[in-house]
Enzyme design. Sequence first.
Site, PDB file in Angstrom:
ATOM      1  N   ASP A  83       0.811  -1.221   0.000  1.00 61.57           N
ATOM      2  CA  ASP A  83       0.000   0.000   0.000  1.00 61.57           C
ATOM      3  C   ASP A  83       0.847   1.275   0.000  1.00 61.57           C
ATOM      4  O   ASP A  83       2.012   1.270   0.404  1.00 61.57           O
ATOM      5  CB  ASP A  83      -0.880   0.033   1.257  1.00 61.57           C
ATOM      6  CG  ASP A  83      -2.069  -0.903   1.135  1.00 61.57           C
ATOM      7  OD1 ASP A  83      -2.072  -1.764   0.251  1.00 61.57           O
ATOM      8  OD2 ASP A  83      -2.994  -0.764   1.958  1.00 61.57           O
ATOM      9  N   HIS A 240       4.144  -2.528   2.875  1.00 61.48           N
ATOM     10  CA  HIS A 240       4.455  -1.250   2.215  1.00 61.48           C
ATOM     11  C   HIS A 240       5.835  -1.345   1.583  1.00 61.48           C
ATOM     12  O   HIS A 240       6.673  -2.130   2.044  1.00 61.48           O
ATOM     13  CB  HIS A 240       4.434  -0.106   3.233  1.00 61.48           C
ATOM     14  CG  HIS A 240       3.106   0.113   3.882  1.00 61.48           C
ATOM     15  ND1 HIS A 240       2.670  -0.667   4.933  1.00 61.48           N
ATOM     16  CD2 HIS A 240       2.114   0.996   3.614  1.00 61.48           C
ATOM     17  CE1 HIS A 240       1.447  -0.263   5.294  1.00 61.48           C
ATOM     18  NE2 HIS A 240       1.087   0.744   4.514  1.00 61.48           N
TER      19      HIS A 240
END
Length: 276
Positions: A83, A240
């Site tokens: 993300d 991430h």
Amino acid sequence: MRQKGLALIFCFWFMIVTVACTAVNSEAPQATVESSENNVNPQPNVEQKQTAYYVDSGLFKIHAVNDSEKVGEAEKIALLTFDDGPKGIVTTEILDILDKYEAKSLWFVSGFNYGVSIDQPDPAKADRFRTLVKEIHQRGHLIGNHTWSHANLRQLSAEEQKREIASMNQLLEEITGEPVRFFRPPFGADTDVQKLYMKEAGMQTMNWSVGSLDWELKEAEQVVEQVVSTIHPGANILMHDLPIQVEALDTILAQLREMGYRFMLPTELEPSLAES
Ligand SMILES: [Zn+2]
């Protein structure tokens, strides 16, 4: 009488063999008579390889489309998601590690890495964003929408929410040439407006089921431990493209693979959503 019985049994056996041979032949139309005879006692059916997967909208786990009764039990598959990127600090290193394990992943990207808006690109960021999104896509990963500004949709008006999603879709579709199918609301904060938008656009909302905590843990070993200790069949893992993940990811993938996990991408929308 006994002979008649034996003859009947023989006939019955012959019929079974004939049916079995026919079944084998229908699977392999080019098989010769000889080879079908060799298959009188065929190998037990090898489980057909699943090729279609979807993520359910309840627990956000990844499932094989034709294997719904086994969800969360038998099949050790996991979906890797990244993300907030692509940030560009370590994005290509992450992609290289994924390649090492032949693992494909789903990237929920945000437009703040590109500029203020689609019409106001940041000169220092926009080209890098385009290049990275293109590279992620070309290397076989999926690109999803994570809003333009990483907004909490619950704090925005209906119009603002739609703009957050639509402008991100527009830019991503322009870069990849493909429609965006998956959306992850920042902070997991979905809304009715956003859900209706998804339905109308033929998209699917997806949160996650395993948080790597790579955004708050300080040591890579802790990130590895967090993922490995909370993994489950069908896991949807949130990560991430951060430096700590470059340190953790190789070990995470090695350990998960050792535990028998395979890394799959959703190829379909959830069937119930696709039908509606
Ligand atoms: Zn986010």
